[in-house]
Design a protein around this motif. Structure first.
Motif, PDB file in Angstrom:
ATOM      1  N   LYS A   1      26.609 -58.788 -17.768  1.00 13.96           N
ATOM      2  CA  LYS A   1      26.644 -57.803 -16.683  1.00 13.96           C
ATOM      3  C   LYS A   1      26.619 -56.379 -17.234  1.00 13.96           C
ATOM      4  CE  LYS A   1      30.609 -59.400 -15.147  1.00 13.96           C
ATOM      5  NZ  LYS A   1      30.918 -60.511 -16.066  1.00 13.96           N
ATOM      6  N   SER A   2      27.525 -56.126 -18.177  1.00 17.54           N
ATOM      7  CA  SER A   2      27.572 -54.767 -18.729  1.00 17.54           C
ATOM      8  C   SER A   2      26.290 -54.421 -19.451  1.00 17.54           C
ATOM      9  CB  SER A   2      28.744 -54.634 -19.698  1.00 17.54           C
ATOM     10  OG  SER A   2      29.946 -54.977 -19.069  1.00 17.54           O
ATOM     11  N   VAL A   3      25.784 -55.381 -20.210  1.00 19.44           N
ATOM     12  CA  VAL A   3      24.570 -55.105 -20.975  1.00 19.44           C
ATOM     13  C   VAL A   3      23.418 -54.781 -20.031  1.00 19.44           C
ATOM     14  CG1 VAL A   3      22.884 -56.096 -22.559  1.00 19.44           C
ATOM     15  CG2 VAL A   3      25.302 -56.427 -22.971  1.00 19.44           C
TER      16      VAL A   3
ATOM     17  N   ALA B   1      28.884 -49.009 -11.622  1.00 17.87           N
ATOM     18  CA  ALA B   1      30.336 -49.038 -11.746  1.00 17.87           C
ATOM     19  C   ALA B   1      30.705 -50.355 -12.420  1.00 17.87           C
ATOM     20  CB  ALA B   1      30.986 -48.932 -10.378  1.00 17.87           C
ATOM     21  N   ASP B   2      31.078 -50.279 -13.694  1.00 21.50           N
ATOM     22  CA  ASP B   2      31.348 -51.486 -14.472  1.00 21.50           C
ATOM     23  C   ASP B   2      32.839 -51.812 -14.395  1.00 21.50           C
ATOM     24  OD1 ASP B   2      31.440 -53.587 -16.183  1.00 21.50           O
ATOM     25  OD2 ASP B   2      30.459 -52.567 -17.861  1.00 21.50           O
ATOM     26  N   GLU B   3      33.170 -52.718 -13.503  1.00 19.20           N
ATOM     27  CA  GLU B   3      34.561 -53.113 -13.295  1.00 19.20           C
ATOM     28  C   GLU B   3      35.469 -51.889 -13.199  1.00 19.20           C
ATOM     29  OE1 GLU B   3      35.870 -56.289 -15.771  1.00 19.20           O
ATOM     30  OE2 GLU B   3      33.835 -56.875 -16.290  1.00 19.20           O
ATOM     31  N   PRO B   4      35.203 -51.000 -12.265  1.00 13.62           N
ATOM     32  CA  PRO B   4      35.915 -49.721 -12.262  1.00 13.62           C
ATOM     33  C   PRO B   4      37.388 -49.851 -11.898  1.00 13.62           C
ATOM     34  CG  PRO B   4      34.596 -49.927 -10.290  1.00 13.62           C
ATOM     35  CD  PRO B   4      34.264 -51.112 -11.134  1.00 13.62           C
TER      36      PRO B   4
HETATM   37 MG    MG Z   1      31.509 -56.097 -19.207  1.00 17.33          MG
END
Ligand code: MG
Ligand code: ATP
Lengths: 327, 355, 383
Positions: free
Chosen positions: B58-60, B204-207
């Motif tokens: 997901k982040s990548v 928004a990465d797991e904000p």
């Molecule tokens: Mg991540």
């Protein structure tokens, strides 16, 4: 901030007292001290003056006093600036001390500035050019810088300067200026002689610091806020110099205190090979001759220099890092 | 590189379209295949949720779109298209298509896009602000970079955006350092910073993962509110399906470097198609479900990304797998409803070779 | 979950989890893998192994005894080796030349000249000066030598006409072990202090930290030198070997501080960790927690810190001996050998006196490679 400095200085004073205890122990430790030797010499000499001189010496250094009184005599004298006598040179230690200490401070400070400037530039360069040929070359140089004993490096550089550059090597001044009063020409002459000691003393420290800087910067570059800075659209140069380097400097300032002992002890050893008028040659000679008051005075002053350096490092850190500033 | 596109060729209502994206990390220990052909559509002005187990990429994915994949990662295949609106002199705007994969990741074009059109906030509010600069400095930096204004104007805007982000006492907060703020306030500052140049997409990465429940709810409300007011698209990365249901318009489900299902939120929750999505939904408690049904963990573990799996990446854990098919080829993306796509051989015979 | 699911049952054993090799390795296996992939580190290990073998076989490898003084060859240069035999053709047996002493007309000094006409064969496995290997193997066979009256000086001779090659190998036995012994002592001291400090915290920690700060506030070499100067002179009761051990103690007395600090930080971190908290809750004793839970976990870090400390110990001994305050005769070390090379003039005339320095550099380099490799293997993300 002022309170922080005050508290740090308080710590420093306490440490100094313990440093003094260690210094005293080192004077007392050797089996045959120069003092006993001197007393024996006077006794053998005989004559009218001898018994009185012996008594004066015994009182001054508390030969027959209990150990704590002996310490107190030495320590209170030390604080007042009476460091005892050098028996080998037949002079009060204070007369031998100041000029040599001055040169030691000068060379140490210059070396430190040199090694900081070079370390930061080299560290940033190699961290941002990881896995490239220049980075590998720098790594090789760093390894070598850390592996060559500084006195050996001094020898090699001197041979190089003498044989290849045709320079007059050794000392801090050319023969013509050695005993001349201070003048602009003498100062320039000094500058010409300084590069070898600075390079030699700074080599291993620079190798180490630039490695630390590289590592710190690599760590910081992994931090989220560097990503944040990049995500803003900042150029890589701004990201590195404004956001990363500033934070990578904190640990570097913290190890500043640790790099100082290296510089000062490097200075003392290298001074022998380079034949410099600093504390080193006199100090080691005094140790070999068991001329302990001279030796310990030097050692104490080197330790005090270090403590002051550490104090500066801490103040610098507090100034650099807002998290410490507001504590 | 940037070509002008009439509305006929522009997919309606998308800001970003990702096609068959592959990102590999070339580490000392081997190649880690973080993304293995991600295809994802991000509709303009909507909230897209991205869910999936830890490590699924997901982040990548978000970082690749920003072109911020860290070393030793590289985009090895695929394309990322950004549709940016360009104001023309005579009033109406045209849409320009930029292929982000063609850009130099440090070049001026992507830098003018980052922060201005694509913005990102991260999971850890504690570490995503630079400890050495004040909040105001850090927000103004982005404003000064992308907009023509003086320092004074920039500071006013920073105060303004902080106020919109629900920061109490914005005038004093601009002079504060990050360590003087609580986690929730820092995340508000991050949101303010990200929105300071009115981007068209916010990643928004797991904000809210690092925040307590109350603060989390406040931040989620705030994001929804700002999204409605400013009209940007949000890509919301999370583990929390409850948050997805509450926040998102559409959802993409990822598994091991691929999007296995993408659908509007209702069909995804009430009519999941991919076996993995079903398993995922079964593994969480259902709000309002009164049944005594036990929660079922998904059997097995996520394979590590260094492993290479033949066929559909989910087949070793899948209850519906078809031997000889699922373990040989990767299913193609199939349309199963309006804006609803899924990659599974239950819905198509079409596959593609591993690659 | 509105719809009923048409679940196809699959036998459990068919559910295989795809894993790569890397994903399955244990912590130590991963470290070993990373270490053995590190070319520099492997260079260090192999290089050091070779050097240890060479220095400990020294008396056998060198043709002369390291104490043998040849007054006819003071400051003699290294002898050359040729593979051209007396018949002018290539030969497998190496030859050297006959040496004669000539008075230099200009400097009025004796110089040593090789007589290119007279070749002297170098023989292998020949009897010569007697020696004892590893303290118990008595022998007089040397790997190579020339026939008497000539003697062979591979790396030249020093101011007393002693074989530099033999002396460098003997010096290596001291220089290459002093760091290890010093670090071993340092580890013991540092582990005790660091663990106690980190585990109990509070006053223990405060006192320990002040002591460490105090020691660190002295410049290292001058402090070492001051302590070494306090050692009694060499005599029948206080031999050079005693001095060797006390020098290692002095080196480690100053050197343990770094290790103690690192270990303290580790132990403090572990103390907060779940596994220690769990053990505490289960009523485990302090000793058990320290020896069963903490030290094994910190072991890899201890090894790394120790390996990284070896170079500075070796360099410290070299500096001390160079100043005349370290190893004293009859023992030799590389630093003690370099004492003859303190002046530029001497070095320019007799450059081979610097060779022990090369040995120091190579050894320290190899140890640094090893230490760095270990660190990268244990903790690839640290600096
Ligand atoms: Mg991540
Ligand atoms: N710097 C890196 N080096 C090597 N591999 C990486 C790196 N960053 C990510 N990866 C790989 O990419 C894969 C996807 O990582 P990613 O961070 O996108 O997962 P995620 O879905 O965001 O997980 P999480 O929910 O835990 O944040 C991981 O399995 C990891 O192996």
């Amino acid at each position: 901030m002022a309170r922080y400095i005050l508290r740090r200085s308080g710590y420093m004073l306490v440490t100094m007292i313990f440093v003094a205890v260690i210094g005293f122990l080192i004077i007392e430790l050797p089996p045959g001290s120069y003092l006993e030797f001197e007393i024996a010499r006077l006794r053998q000499l005989g004559g009218d003056m001898a018994p009185e001189q012996i008594r004066a010496l015994e009182v001054r250094y508390g030969v027959h006093d209990p150990i704590y009184l002996k310490f107190w005599k030495w320590f209170s004298g030390f604080v007042r600036g009476d460091f005892g006598r050098s028996f080998e040179h037949r002079l009060p230690v204070s007369e031998l001390l100041w000029q040599r200490l001055g040169f030691t401070v000068l060379i140490s400070v210059l070396t430190m500035i040199f090694s900081w400037v070079v370390s930061i530039i080299v560290g940033v360069y190699s961290a941002t050019h990881r896995y490239t040929i220049p980075d590998y070359a720098i790594t090789v140089l760093q390894f070598i810088g850390l592996s060559v004993p500084n006195f050996l490096l001094a020898l090699v550089l001197m041979v190089f300067a003498q044989q290849v550059l045709g320079m007059e090597v050794g000392g801090l001044f050319s023969g013509a200026y050695r005993n001349a009063p201070w003048s602009l020409a003498k100062f320039i002459d000094l500058l010409k002689h300084l590069w070898i000691p600075i390079l030699v003393i700074g080599a291993s420290g620079t190798a180490w610091l630039s490695r630390v800087m590289r590592g710190n910067l690599l760590d910081v570059l992994n931090m989220q806020y560097v990503q944040t800075a990049r995500a803003k659209g900042l150029s890589e140069r701004t990201v590195i110099w404004k956001h990363a380097v500033r934070n990578a400097l904190h640990p570097l300032v913290m190890v500043l205190g640790m790099s100082l002992p290296g510089i000062i002890s490097g200075e003392t050893v290298v001074a022998i090979v380079l034949n410099m008028p600093t504390t080193g040659p006199l100090y080691f000679r005094a140790l070999l001759q068991q001329d302990m008051y001279l030796a310990v005075t030097f050692l104490m002053f080197l330790a005090v220099l270090l403590l002051i350096g550490n104090l500066f490092a801490d103040i610098l850190l507090a100034w650099l890092d807002p998290r410490i500033r507001f504590e | 590189m940037a070509k002008q596109a009439g509305s006929s060729t522009t997919p309606e209502g998308l800001v970003v379209r990702v096609r068959d994206l592959h990102v590999y990390f070339f580490t000392d220990l081997g190649v880690s295949r973080a993304l293995n052909g991600v295809s994802l559509d991000i509709p303009a002005g909507k909230v897209t949720g991205v869910v999936g187990e830890s490590g699924c990429g997901k982040s990548v994915t978000a970082l690749s779109i920003m072109r911020l994949v860290p070393h030793p990662g590289r985009i090895t295949k695929g394309e990322i298209l950004l549709y940016r609106e360009r104001e023309k002199q005579n009033g109406h705007s045209i849409v320009e298509e930029v292929n982000l994969t063609d850009l130099d990741p440090q070049g001026p074009v992507i830098r003018s896009i980052r922060g201005a059109e694509l913005a990102m906030i991260f999971q850890e509010p504690m570490t995503s602000l630079n400890p050495s600069y004040t909040i105001g400095d850090q927000i103004m930096e982005a404003i000064l970079l992308h907009q023509q204004c003086t320092r004074k104007e920039a500071e006013e805007r920073a105060v303004d955006i902080l106020a919109r982000a629900g920061m109490p006492n914005p005038q004093t907060v601009v002079r504060r350092y990050p360590h003087e703020l609580s986690g929730g306030m820092r995340q508000r500052a991050m949101i303010a910073m990200a929105l300071s140049c009115t981007p068209s997409v916010l990643f928004a990465d797991e904000p809210t993962t690092a925040l307590d429940v109350t603060t989390e709810a406040q931040i989620l409300d705030l994001m929804r509110e700002l999204q409605a007011a400013m009209g940007m698209a949000i890509v919301f990365i999370t583990h929390n399906l409850g948050v997805v249901a509450q926040m998102c318009d559409t959802v993409a489900v990822m598994y091991l470097g691929r999007v296995v299902e993408q659908a509007p939120v209702e069909p995804l929750f009430y009519d999941p198609q991919h076996p993995y999505t079903r398993a995922l939904l079964r593994s969480i408690p259902h709000v309002g479900s009164r049944t005594k049904a036990r929660l079922q963990p998904i059997r097995g573990v996520v394979p590590d990304p260094y492993a290479t799996i033949e066929g559909c990446p989910f087949h070793p854990r899948c209850d519906y797998r078809k031997p000889g098919l699922c373990d040989v080829r990767v299913p193609a993306t199939t349309q199963v409803g309006e804006n609803h796509t899924v990659r599974c051989f239950l819905y198509t015979e079409q596959g593609e070779d591993n690659g | 979950m509105a719809e009923a699911e048409t679940s196809i049952p699959i036998p459990e054993e068919l559910v295989r989890e795809p894993v790569s090799e890397v994903g399955q390795m244990s912590q130590w296996q991963l470290m070993r893998l990373r270490f053995s992939r590190n070319r520099l580190a492997m260079t260090g290990v192999i290089g050091l192994a070779v050097m240890y073998v060479i220095v400990f076989l020294g008396p056998f490898l060198a043709p002369n005894d390291y104490m043998y003084q040849n007054t006819d060859y003071i400051f003699g240069q290294p002898n050359s080796i040729t593979f051209i035999g007396p018949d002018g053709r290539f030969s497998l047996r190496p030859y050297t030349y006959e040496i004669s002493t000539v008075l230099d007309e200009q400097s009025f000094k004796f110089v040593f000249v090789e007589n290119r006409e007279k070749k002297v064969p170098i023989r292998f496995f020949v009897r010569g000066d007697p020696y004892t290997l590893f303290g118990f193997i008595k022998s007089d066979v040397h790997l190579f030598d020339v026939d008497r009256p000539q003697r062979f000086y591979l790396l030249g001779a020093d101011e007393l006409g002693r074989d530099m090659f033999a002396r460098i190998l003997m010096g290596g036995q001291v220089s290459m072990t002093i760091g290890l012994v010093g670090v071993a002592l340092g580890i013991i001291l540092g582990s005790i202090m660091g663990t106690a400090s980190g585990y109990w915290g509070g006053l223990t920690d405060d006192i320990m930290q002040r002591i460490i700060e105090l020691i660190m506030s002295f410049p290292t070499v001058p402090l070492w030198a001051a302590l070494a100067a306090a050692l009694p002179p060499i005599s029948a009761t206080f031999t050079a070997l005693h001095r060797y051990f006390l020098i290692t103690v002095i080196l480690s007395l100053v050197g343990w501080t770094g290790l103690a600090r690192q270990l303290r930080a580790k132990v403090m971190a572990y103390r907060q960790s779940d596994f220690v908290q769990a053990a505490l809750a289960a009523g485990a004793s302090d000793a058990r927690i320290i020896f069963v839970h903490m030290l094994p976990n910190a072991a890899s870090h201890i090894i790394v810190v120790a390996a990284l400390a070896i170079p500075s110990m070796i360099l410290g001994e070299t500096a001390l001996s160079f100043l005349g305050l370290g190893i004293l005769p009859p023992l030799v070390s590389w630093g003690a050998l370099l004492k003859s090379a303190q002046q530029v003039a001497v070095v320019v005339q007799h450059p081979w006196l610097m060779i022990p320095g090369v040995a120091v550099v190579i050894t320290v380099l190899f140890f640094s490679f090893l230490g760095d490799g270990l660190r990268d293997a244990v903790d690839p993300y640290s600096i």
